[in-house]
Scaffold this active site. Structure first.
Site, PDB file in Angstrom:
ATOM      1  N   GLU A 171      89.554   7.945   2.273  1.00  0.00           N
ATOM      2  CA  GLU A 171      90.932   7.403   1.655  1.00  0.00           C
ATOM      3  C   GLU A 171      90.737   6.615   0.546  1.00  0.00           C
ATOM      4  OE1 GLU A 171      93.746   5.885   4.449  1.00  0.00           O
ATOM      5  OE2 GLU A 171      93.280   6.935   5.919  1.00  0.00           O
TER       6      GLU A 171
HETATM    7  C1  BGP Z   1      95.316   3.510   5.700  1.00  0.00           C
HETATM    8  C2  BGP Z   1      95.637   4.291   6.930  1.00  0.00           C
HETATM    9  C3  BGP Z   1      96.572   5.428   6.639  1.00  0.00           C
HETATM   10  C4  BGP Z   1      97.415   5.193   5.245  1.00  0.00           C
HETATM   11  C5  BGP Z   1      96.749   4.252   4.146  1.00  0.00           C
HETATM   12  C6  BGP Z   1      97.847   3.914   3.190  1.00  0.00           C
HETATM   13  O1  BGP Z   1      95.308   2.030   6.323  1.00  0.00           O
HETATM   14  O2  BGP Z   1      94.473   4.817   7.400  1.00  0.00           O
HETATM   15  O3  BGP Z   1      97.091   6.070   7.636  1.00  0.00           O
HETATM   16  O4  BGP Z   1      98.790   4.966   5.796  1.00  0.00           O
HETATM   17  O5  BGP Z   1      96.262   3.126   4.710  1.00  0.00           O
HETATM   18  O6  BGP Z   1      98.640   2.828   3.726  1.00  0.00           O
HETATM   19  P1  BGP Z   1     100.211   2.605   3.759  1.00  0.00           P
HETATM   20  O7  BGP Z   1     100.469   3.783   4.410  1.00  0.00           O
HETATM   21  O8  BGP Z   1     100.514   1.337   4.621  1.00  0.00           O
HETATM   22  O9  BGP Z   1     100.508   2.465   2.195  1.00  0.00           O
END
Ligand code: BGP
Length: 469
Positions: free
Chosen positions: A369
């Site tokens: 990610e």
């Molecule tokens: C990470 C998670 C994801 C996603 C991402 C973005 O912590 O693994 O699931 O949500 O963050 O975060 P947010 O959706 O709070 O912007």
């Protein structure tokens, strides 16, 4: 370090994109799916629930066709435990197996490598009711679930991720909903849960190696370089403190099978040390991950905690460090700009993080990610000009290439997210995708898919194997 020549991304580099089941699938109670802690949780006012999300469950063929058009070499998604085992254990739900079989086959028919997260925050609610990760039986339930995944999908899935952001679940347990608010010492409880998740992970790693000798498996925490606010030695010490608790507690256990000593002494000081049963450490030591997957959004900057009372314990946001009395004090970094949601933007920090992980663990790295959450605007003629997202990703990919030139063994890059989905706690309006989904917080509209400007840009990045940014 300045490099007069940059190394290229290797042939076969896993250019991908990511999602997670509960944030993209919808169909929250269809085809036998049981409820998860996410389904039973509450959402901040003004933000959507996860019942329909991006309706990927019904539209996965259309979505995968778009991923293929973008040229994705890999797609990182999660399997909803509650589709396979609606109650966490017990009877398998054949429709759940069928759905992921179809999804995996559809990806493979487009030559897209599936990268599967086995558990991404959505613990079966039935297990939560029996204590969730505080109960050692959840370790067995996870092991049994892992066995089922390897049995049904192990012939085609080559990359497995055990648990998404275990470290964030522990640091911000209340945000993910795995902490029982009625227990006397929730923090202690969380570190016990952490121990149990480490055991579950180790068992899954061993099982994967036994059952699927051609597959590779690794943990998937959220890792970032932690900077000291100044060169003051006490600030540097605070940065070490936070990095040990945030980053190395989970990874030292996953890779070396031991507890990080600074993190352990922190738990001792706070009274959080987990109960470790005979044989537990042997299990941790026996499991050897093949790579480290990690999520990166921003770095953290911390200063010395000046006293033992004024630094609040941070809750609610996985990327903004606030602090903990006597341990560290989160500050904002004056050198960095912020996203619309207050997260610092630090592409060079990405290179720092990659180097640190490489030095420390000497394992292949996979970015699962990285991305920019923003309020995108759908313009006339179905156009989304997300130049800010392109800029964010371009700068991070440049730094990834520099890290590779530094000697880091980076095998893939899967930004968040392949398609718009529901943010963990900030609704649909915080968009990350290359593909726009036409809905807002409470009006589902037609959910149609629209290629953003970043879609075309990323397509060309992949086509040129990272040469054209
Ligand atoms: C990470 C998670 C994801 C996603 C991402 C973005 O912590 O693994 O699931 O949500 O963050 O975060 P947010 O959706 O709070 O912007």
């Amino acid at each position: 370090m300045y490099h007069s020549k940059r190394k290229d991304f290797e042939e076969g580099f896993l250019w991908g994109a990511s999602t997670s089941a509960y944030q993209v699938e919808g169909a929250w109670n269809e085809d036998g799916k049981g409820p998860s802690v996410i389904d039973m949780g509450s959402y901040p006012e003004g933000t959507s629930d996860f019942k329909v999300a991006s309706d990927h469950y019904h539209r996965y063929k259309e979505d995968i066709a778009l991923f293929a058009e973008m040229g994705l070499k890999a797609y990182r998604f999660s399997i909803a435990w509650t589709r396979i085992y609606p109650q966490g254990t017990g009877e398998i739900n054949p429709k759940g197996i069928a759905f992921y079989n179809d999804l995996i086959n559809e990806l493979l028919s487009h030559n897209i490598e599936p990268i599967v997260t086995m558990y991404h925050f959505d613990l079966p609610y039935a297990l939560q009711e029996k204590g969730g990760w505080s109960n050692r039986e959840t370790i067995d339930a996870y092991e049994n679930y892992a066995k089922t995944l390897f049995k049904y999908f192990g012939d085609r899935v080559r990359y497995w991720l055990t648990i998404n952001e275990q470290n964030m679940m522990i640091l911000y347990g209340s945000a993910i909903g795995i902490v029982n608010p009625n227990v006397e010492n929730p923090q202690k409880e969380l570190y016990q849960q952490n121990h149990h998740m480490l055991l579950a992970q180790a068992k899954a790693i061993n099982l994967c190696h036994e059952m699927c000798p051609n597959a590779r498996i690794g943990p998937a925490p959220n890792i970032c370089a932690v900077y000291p606010a100044s060169s003051k030695p006490e600030d540097v010490l605070a940065a070490y403190n936070f990095s040990s608790i945030r980053n190395w507690l989970c990874l030292d256990a996953a890779v070396f099978g031991r507890y990080n000593s600074v993190a352990w002494s922190y738990m001792e000081e706070k009274g959080y040390t987990p109960t470790i049963q005979e044989g537990d450490m042997e299990i941790l030591e026996s499991a050897k991950p093949d790579f480290i997957a990690f999520n990166y959004y921003a770095t953290s900057t911390v200063a010395e905690s000046k006293n033992n009372t004024s630094d609040k314990n941070s809750i609610g946001d996985q990327q903004i460090a606030i602090g903990e009395p006597g341990i560290y004090h989160g500050v904002s970094n004056p050198y960095l700009e912020k996203t619309q949601f207050g997260w610092e933007i630090d592409p060079v920090g990405f290179r720092n993080t990659l180097r640190e992980l490489n030095d420390r663990y000497n394992l292949p790295l996979l970015v699962t990610e990285n991305g920019l959450g923003a309020y995108d605007r759908l313009e006339e003629g179905d156009v989304v000009n997300d130049d800010y997202r392109i800029e964010f990703l371009r700068k991070h990919i440049e730094q990834a290439r520099l890290a590779i030139t530094d000697g880091v063994n980076l095998i893939g890059y899967c930004p968040w997210s392949a398609i718009d989905l529901v943010s963990t706690h900030q609704g649909v309006s915080k968009r990350y995708g290359f593909i726009y989904v036409n809905r807002d917080e409470f009006d589902l509209k037609d959910l149609r898919r629209i290629r953003k400007k970043s879609f075309y840009w990323y397509k060309n990045v992949i086509k040129s194997n990272g040469q054209e940014l």
